[in-house]
Design a protein around this motif. Structure first.
Motif, PDB file in Angstrom:
ATOM      1  N   ALA A  41      11.199 -33.942  71.898  1.00 46.02           N
ATOM      2  CA  ALA A  41      12.031 -33.064  71.095  1.00 46.02           C
ATOM      3  C   ALA A  41      13.462 -33.599  71.048  1.00 46.02           C
ATOM      4  CB  ALA A  41      12.010 -31.657  71.681  1.00 46.02           C
ATOM      5  N   VAL A  42      14.174 -33.285  69.985  1.00 47.88           N
ATOM      6  CA  VAL A  42      15.522 -33.831  69.821  1.00 47.88           C
ATOM      7  C   VAL A  42      16.466 -33.325  70.914  1.00 47.88           C
ATOM      8  CG1 VAL A  42      17.507 -34.011  68.268  1.00 47.88           C
ATOM      9  CG2 VAL A  42      15.196 -34.086  67.346  1.00 47.88           C
ATOM     10  N   GLY A  43      16.331 -32.056  71.295  1.00 42.48           N
ATOM     11  CA  GLY A  43      17.164 -31.556  72.376  1.00 42.48           C
ATOM     12  C   GLY A  43      16.974 -32.346  73.652  1.00 42.48           C
ATOM     13  N   GLU A  44      15.731 -32.667  73.967  1.00 45.08           N
ATOM     14  CA  GLU A  44      15.444 -33.476  75.157  1.00 45.08           C
ATOM     15  C   GLU A  44      16.017 -34.878  75.010  1.00 45.08           C
ATOM     16  OE1 GLU A  44      11.628 -35.275  77.694  1.00 45.08           O
ATOM     17  OE2 GLU A  44      11.309 -33.652  76.240  1.00 45.08           O
ATOM     18  N   LEU A  45      15.902 -35.450  73.821  1.00 47.10           N
ATOM     19  CA  LEU A  45      16.441 -36.783  73.566  1.00 47.10           C
ATOM     20  C   LEU A  45      17.948 -36.817  73.798  1.00 47.10           C
ATOM     21  CD1 LEU A  45      16.101 -39.702  72.416  1.00 47.10           C
ATOM     22  CD2 LEU A  45      16.504 -38.701  70.162  1.00 47.10           C
ATOM     23  N   LEU A  46      18.650 -35.823  73.288  1.00 49.91           N
ATOM     24  CA  LEU A  46      20.104 -35.811  73.430  1.00 49.91           C
ATOM     25  C   LEU A  46      20.543 -35.596  74.871  1.00 49.91           C
ATOM     26  CD1 LEU A  46      21.135 -33.819  70.239  1.00 49.91           C
ATOM     27  CD2 LEU A  46      21.277 -36.287  70.622  1.00 49.91           C
ATOM     28  N   ARG A  47      19.823 -34.728  75.585  1.00 51.14           N
ATOM     29  CA  ARG A  47      20.161 -34.542  77.001  1.00 51.14           C
ATOM     30  C   ARG A  47      19.914 -35.816  77.796  1.00 51.14           C
ATOM     31  NH1 ARG A  47      17.698 -29.627  75.737  1.00 51.14           N
ATOM     32  NH2 ARG A  47      15.705 -30.294  76.629  1.00 51.14           N
ATOM     33  N   ALA A  48      18.798 -36.499  77.482  1.00 50.47           N
ATOM     34  CA  ALA A  48      18.517 -37.755  78.167  1.00 50.47           C
ATOM     35  C   ALA A  48      19.565 -38.806  77.827  1.00 50.47           C
ATOM     36  CB  ALA A  48      17.115 -38.255  77.787  1.00 50.47           C
ATOM     37  N   ARG A  49      19.996 -38.827  76.573  1.00 47.31           N
ATOM     38  CA  ARG A  49      21.020 -39.773  76.151  1.00 47.31           C
ATOM     39  C   ARG A  49      22.335 -39.545  76.893  1.00 47.31           C
ATOM     40  NH1 ARG A  49      21.936 -44.763  74.027  1.00 47.31           N
ATOM     41  NH2 ARG A  49      23.768 -44.815  72.696  1.00 47.31           N
ATOM     42  N   ALA A  50      22.693 -38.254  77.022  1.00 44.19           N
ATOM     43  CA  ALA A  50      23.937 -37.916  77.723  1.00 44.19           C
ATOM     44  C   ALA A  50      23.892 -38.334  79.179  1.00 44.19           C
ATOM     45  CB  ALA A  50      24.198 -36.416  77.609  1.00 44.19           C
ATOM     46  N   ALA A  51      22.689 -38.349  79.759  1.00 42.20           N
ATOM     47  CA  ALA A  51      22.527 -38.715  81.164  1.00 42.20           C
ATOM     48  C   ALA A  51      22.210 -40.195  81.345  1.00 42.20           C
ATOM     49  CB  ALA A  51      21.424 -37.867  81.799  1.00 42.20           C
ATOM     50  N   GLY A  52      22.134 -40.951  80.233  1.00 44.79           N
ATOM     51  CA  GLY A  52      21.817 -42.370  80.319  1.00 44.79           C
ATOM     52  C   GLY A  52      20.367 -42.651  80.643  1.00 44.79           C
ATOM     53  N   ARG A  53      19.465 -41.702  80.305  1.00 44.53           N
ATOM     54  CA  ARG A  53      18.042 -41.872  80.620  1.00 44.53           C
ATOM     55  C   ARG A  53      17.176 -41.823  79.369  1.00 44.53           C
ATOM     56  NH1 ARG A  53      19.449 -37.925  84.592  1.00 44.53           N
ATOM     57  NH2 ARG A  53      18.288 -36.386  83.381  1.00 44.53           N
ATOM     58  N   ASP A  54      17.691 -42.292  78.245  1.00 51.08           N
ATOM     59  CA  ASP A  54      16.962 -42.173  76.983  1.00 51.08           C
ATOM     60  C   ASP A  54      16.152 -43.413  76.611  1.00 51.08           C
ATOM     61  OD1 ASP A  54      19.483 -43.466  76.699  1.00 51.08           O
ATOM     62  OD2 ASP A  54      19.285 -43.317  74.525  1.00 51.08           O
ATOM     63  N   ALA A  55      16.123 -44.424  77.463  1.00 46.79           N
ATOM     64  CA  ALA A  55      15.369 -45.638  77.143  1.00 46.79           C
ATOM     65  C   ALA A  55      13.903 -45.298  76.905  1.00 46.79           C
ATOM     66  CB  ALA A  55      15.495 -46.642  78.276  1.00 46.79           C
ATOM     67  N   GLY A  56      13.361 -45.758  75.785  1.00 46.82           N
ATOM     68  CA  GLY A  56      11.955 -45.539  75.465  1.00 46.82           C
ATOM     69  C   GLY A  56      11.649 -44.200  74.826  1.00 46.82           C
ATOM     70  N   LEU A  57      12.660 -43.399  74.529  1.00 42.61           N
ATOM     71  CA  LEU A  57      12.431 -42.093  73.921  1.00 42.61           C
ATOM     72  C   LEU A  57      12.749 -42.119  72.429  1.00 42.61           C
ATOM     73  CD1 LEU A  57      13.945 -39.664  76.595  1.00 42.61           C
ATOM     74  CD2 LEU A  57      11.599 -40.528  76.394  1.00 42.61           C
ATOM     75  N   VAL A  58      11.949 -41.416  71.664  1.00 37.98           N
ATOM     76  CA  VAL A  58      12.138 -41.291  70.215  1.00 37.98           C
ATOM     77  C   VAL A  58      12.030 -39.817  69.856  1.00 37.98           C
ATOM     78  CG1 VAL A  58      11.237 -41.881  67.936  1.00 37.98           C
ATOM     79  CG2 VAL A  58      11.169 -43.574  69.769  1.00 37.98           C
ATOM     80  N   GLY A  59      13.011 -39.286  69.134  1.00 38.41           N
ATOM     81  CA  GLY A  59      12.954 -37.885  68.723  1.00 38.41           C
ATOM     82  C   GLY A  59      11.962 -37.680  67.594  1.00 38.41           C
ATOM     83  N   LEU A  60      11.108 -36.687  67.714  1.00 41.07           N
ATOM     84  CA  LEU A  60      10.143 -36.335  66.669  1.00 41.07           C
ATOM     85  C   LEU A  60      10.498 -34.960  66.116  1.00 41.07           C
ATOM     86  CD1 LEU A  60       6.733 -37.411  68.275  1.00 41.07           C
ATOM     87  CD2 LEU A  60       8.226 -38.745  66.773  1.00 41.07           C
ATOM     88  N   THR A  61      10.547 -34.842  64.794  1.00 39.72           N
ATOM     89  CA  THR A  61      10.842 -33.563  64.166  1.00 39.72           C
ATOM     90  C   THR A  61       9.789 -33.246  63.114  1.00 39.72           C
ATOM     91  OG1 THR A  61      12.269 -34.581  62.484  1.00 39.72           O
ATOM     92  CG2 THR A  61      13.326 -33.838  64.516  1.00 39.72           C
ATOM     93  N   PHE A  62       9.502 -31.945  62.963  1.00 38.74           N
ATOM     94  CA  PHE A  62       8.585 -31.444  61.936  1.00 38.74           C
ATOM     95  C   PHE A  62       9.321 -30.344  61.176  1.00 38.74           C
ATOM     96  CE2 PHE A  62       5.879 -33.518  64.938  1.00 38.74           C
ATOM     97  CZ  PHE A  62       4.778 -33.968  64.233  1.00 38.74           C
ATOM     98  N   ASP A  63       9.687 -30.619  59.923  1.00 35.98           N
ATOM     99  CA  ASP A  63      10.483 -29.686  59.135  1.00 35.98           C
ATOM    100  C   ASP A  63       9.618 -28.638  58.432  1.00 35.98           C
ATOM    101  OD1 ASP A  63      12.473 -31.407  59.890  1.00 35.98           O
ATOM    102  OD2 ASP A  63      13.182 -31.837  57.863  1.00 35.98           O
ATOM    103  N   ASP A  64      10.208 -27.492  58.175  1.00 41.46           N
ATOM    104  CA  ASP A  64       9.652 -26.392  57.371  1.00 41.46           C
ATOM    105  C   ASP A  64       8.739 -25.460  58.138  1.00 41.46           C
ATOM    106  OD1 ASP A  64      11.026 -27.486  55.229  1.00 41.46           O
ATOM    107  OD2 ASP A  64       9.273 -28.532  54.424  1.00 41.46           O
ATOM    108  N   GLY A  65       8.186 -25.880  59.263  1.00 43.00           N
ATOM    109  CA  GLY A  65       7.339 -24.988  60.053  1.00 43.00           C
ATOM    110  C   GLY A  65       6.017 -24.667  59.388  1.00 43.00           C
ATOM    111  N   TYR A  66       5.298 -25.691  58.951  1.00 40.67           N
ATOM    112  CA  TYR A  66       3.987 -25.457  58.336  1.00 40.67           C
ATOM    113  C   TYR A  66       2.984 -24.991  59.377  1.00 40.67           C
ATOM    114  CZ  TYR A  66       5.899 -27.569  54.176  1.00 40.67           C
ATOM    115  OH  TYR A  66       6.679 -27.823  53.075  1.00 40.67           O
ATOM    116  N   ALA A  67       2.093 -24.101  58.941  1.00 38.81           N
ATOM    117  CA  ALA A  67       1.094 -23.544  59.856  1.00 38.81           C
ATOM    118  C   ALA A  67       0.173 -24.622  60.405  1.00 38.81           C
ATOM    119  CB  ALA A  67       0.283 -22.463  59.138  1.00 38.81           C
TER     120      ALA A  67
END
Length: 264
Positions: A41-67
């Motif tokens: 999740a993007v929130g997790e990615l940003l927190r990891a980035r702030a802590a310098g632990r984001d190596a190997g992480l990619v943010g995944l997003t799904f827009d619109d909230g389809y069922a």
């Protein structure tokens, strides 16, 4: 940036290229994992980035909230040990994507579905209340789309969302100000622009034609398409299980995302 995960007959049934099949998503996530990467999740990615632990992480997003996220995407994310941010529209819960003039009509998550996404360990973010373009909206509409949608999601899930996604990818200074005033810790846009930063994160569109070769090319080009955002001292949203807010003083890692143009 993903949208819908379902089988489709072809371009005529998917004019805005918002759909990938479950089989293709499975191959795309396997490509990530085989390359030593993990979707989060993007929130997790940003927190990891702030802590310098984001190596190997990619943010995944799904827009619109389809069922179809619950049936088409969630089982595959779990299979590949990934998480994602799902940007939903609480004002259209249980409705259809009627903002897309050319269709196809797709059902959106119900309120129970939104709660199920959160209970499954995914990050629930806001895509606005009714999918209104904030760049052309009046102040009352901007507040409704940002602050009211956040309050509604807090009531639904028991947790105020940390992330916002601009409908249609439209972002300007007024939209950013409204998102910040509503209390979000970050926001996702589409293409890079002058406001690129934590409140206008550029993403890369992932669609039905993205083979492993195309994914490799997009991964290589993404850093070249965006400039490093300025530091931001606004506290980041905390994780799903409380562990304290982080601070973001570094450029964010890339999030998986969209092509400009067309309803989003």
């Amino acid at each position: 940036m993903y949208h819908s995960v379902a089988d489709t007959a072809g371009r005529a049934d998917d004019p805005y290229r918002i759909t990938v099949s479950p089989g293709l998503l499975d191959r795309q996530l396997r490509w990530l994992r085989d390359g030593g990467l993990r979707g989060v999740a993007v929130g997790e990615l940003l927190r990891a980035r702030a802590a310098g632990r984001d190596a190997g992480l990619v943010g995944l997003t799904f827009d619109d909230g389809y069922a179809d996220f619950l049936t088409g995407a969630l089982p595959l994310l779990r299979r590949h040990d990934c998480t994602a941010t799902v940007f939903v529209l609480p004002g259209r819960a249980g409705g259809l994507n009627s903002w897309d003039p050319r269709g196809p009509r797709k059902p959106l998550l119900t309120e129970d579905g939104i709660r199920a996404v959160a209970a499954a360990g995914m990050e629930v973010g806001s895509h606005g209340l009714l999918h209104q373009d904030l760049t052309t909206a009046d102040p009352v509409t901007r507040e409704r789309e940002t602050a009211v949608s956040r309050a509604r999601l807090a009531e639904l899930t028991g947790r105020a969302p940390g992330g916002f996604c601009y409908p249609y990818g439209g972002v300007d200074a007024r939209a950013v100000a409204a998102v910040r005033a509503a209390g979000y810790g970050y926001a996702c846009a589409l293409a890079p622009g002058p406001l690129t930063g934590r409140y206008a994160l550029p993403r890369v569109h992932i669609g039905a034609t993205d083979t492993p070769w195309r994914l490799s090319l997009k991964r290589a080009l993404h850093p070249l398409r965006r400039r490093a955002p300025l530091p931001d001292e606004t506290p980041l949203p905390g994780p799903a299980t409380p562990s304290g807010p982080g601070r973001n003083n570094n450029p964010p890692s890339p999030a998986a995302t969209a092509t400009p143009g067309g309803p989003r």
